[in-house]
Design a protein around this motif. Sequence first.
Motif, short mmCIF file in Angstrom:
data_model
loop_
_atom_site.label_atom_id
_atom_site.label_comp_id
_atom_site.label_asym_id
_atom_site.label_seq_id
_atom_site.Cartn_x
_atom_site.Cartn_y
_atom_site.Cartn_z
N ASP A 330 0.83 -1.21 0.00
CA ASP A 330 0.00 0.00 0.00
C ASP A 330 0.87 1.26 0.00
N GLU A 331 1.90 1.28 0.84
CA GLU A 331 2.79 2.44 0.88
C GLU A 331 3.54 2.63 -0.43
N PHE A 332 4.01 1.52 -1.01
CA PHE A 332 4.73 1.62 -2.28
C PHE A 332 3.83 2.14 -3.39
N MET A 333 2.63 1.59 -3.50
CA MET A 333 1.71 2.02 -4.55
C MET A 333 1.25 3.45 -4.32
N ALA A 334 1.09 3.86 -3.06
CA ALA A 334 0.70 5.23 -2.77
C ALA A 334 1.78 6.21 -3.17
N SER A 335 3.04 5.85 -2.91
CA SER A 335 4.14 6.74 -3.30
C SER A 335 4.24 6.85 -4.81
N MET A 336 4.06 5.73 -5.51
CA MET A 336 4.08 5.75 -6.97
C MET A 336 2.94 6.59 -7.52
N PHE A 337 1.74 6.40 -6.97
CA PHE A 337 0.58 7.16 -7.43
C PHE A 337 0.77 8.65 -7.16
N GLY A 338 1.28 8.99 -5.98
CA GLY A 338 1.51 10.39 -5.65
C GLY A 338 2.52 11.03 -6.58
N PHE A 339 3.59 10.32 -6.90
CA PHE A 339 4.61 10.86 -7.81
C PHE A 339 4.04 11.09 -9.20
N ILE A 340 3.32 10.10 -9.72
CA ILE A 340 2.75 10.24 -11.06
C ILE A 340 1.71 11.34 -11.09
N ALA A 341 0.86 11.41 -10.07
CA ALA A 341 -0.16 12.46 -10.04
C ALA A 341 0.47 13.84 -9.97
N LEU A 342 1.53 13.99 -9.17
CA LEU A 342 2.20 15.28 -9.06
C LEU A 342 2.84 15.68 -10.39
N LEU A 343 3.48 14.72 -11.05
CA LEU A 343 4.12 15.00 -12.33
C LEU A 343 3.10 15.44 -13.37
N ILE A 344 1.98 14.72 -13.45
CA ILE A 344 0.94 15.09 -14.41
C ILE A 344 0.32 16.42 -14.06
N ALA A 345 0.11 16.69 -12.78
CA ALA A 345 -0.47 17.97 -12.36
C ALA A 345 0.42 19.14 -12.75
#
Length: 473
Positions: A330-345
């Motif tokens: 969960d922590e790994f996937m959350a960090s990946m999702f946060g990074f991708i979302a920030l980059l796209i934003a």
Amino acid sequence: MNLWMLALRNLLRNRRRSLATLLAMVVGLTAILLFGGYRSNILYGMETGFVQFSGHLQVQRRGYFVDGGDNPSAYGIAGYQRIMDAIASDPELAPLLRVVTPTLQLGGIAGHMESGHTRSVLAQGLVAPDINRLMQWNDYGMVSYAQPLALEGTAPHAAVIGTGVARKLQLCAALQVPHCTNASTNAYTSARTSAAVQAPEAPAVPDDVAALSALERSPDAERPPTRIEMLVATAKGAPNVASLQAIKAVNLGIKAIDDMYLAMHLPQAQRLLYGTQAPEVTSIVVQLQHTAQLPAARARLQALLAQDFAAQDLEVLDFRTLNPMFGQTDEFMASMFGFIALLIAVIVLFTIANTMGTAVVERTVEIGTLRAMGQRCSGIRRLFLCEALLLGAAGTVLGLLATAVVAWAINHSGWTWTPPGYSYAYLVLVRVWQDLPLLAGSIVGMLAVTLTSAWWPARRAARMDIVDALRHA
């Protein structure tokens, strides 16, 4: 209404630039939703598997989870049936419960006399009908790979082993285990036909195990080809052995578990570990109707145990604590999702800011004219923010449509992948519409990024000096 119509007309004045901005927003939102849906599917799948295997909560003696694996008899729960009855009859817990069942875990050595092979195993004594009910839990409608445990309705000495254990004990042919190595199958066949051609490297069964095994069977009885012996140390430290009938080999999915798994009926496991002493268990598994009920159920269960069974020093552990892999994933996937979302934003933010900034430069004279006609600074600011909001709304709608199309294509593609440590493949699926927090958060986030990126150009347009703006004519 006039303000919104004017904003729409301004966007249509340069269709190419507006379409390019929309495309960036659609691609960004689609990427976020697809990855978020993929993450949700992985987490829901892991949660389903763990809850099917270990329940939502487990009652254990304090310290067993950390230190009791090597010495389960020191952490046994005495009078466990009375505790289970108290849990099942509690007026607050009863509506939340689905299954309450005892389990006993013990380590030992399993041996197959005919092939001369032994294997360290982690055995589990359980109530087969309850375990099969546990495996039916599927609150999220996942594609479940759980199969009913074959122990239900079998003889007291029956056992189910992992396919890895079957390979180690040379039982592949007898239990019809697929994908076994030729060496294993040939070794088993040779051992059954002639002891002289047995593989020379196969270790002999220790004499003490063979002697104890002889006491467990009648000298006149014909030995079935899948009969194995289970050797354990009793609660008093003495060796004890039971003759078990392996009726099936199952693939547990995780190779490390598959290579050590052995399941037997709870009374058989209790006789092995406790002999003639009063039987105990190491865990009481509690499965709830829904995971959302876990905090309330845990609080009530802790209060009940502290009130009526404080002498045994029991604790309540949830499935996240029992299965650390879930939290780590969960922590790994959350960090990946946060990074991708920030980059796209950031990409979307600069794209929209560039579009609005260019519009401000091109419409400098128009802005000065509006100001000269009496339009306030706040009106100019609202005009550009309305344009950005229209872009954001259109991008969100188109992004949702694109996500629906791509998600449908992925979910029907039949793609599979094998997670690390697992032995069979899972379907690649995305669960976008079932994850409402992801859906709402992505939509609100996209609109927030749109307004944020348009704020500075709108502010700059509103603060223009009227004379300087008109001078651009």
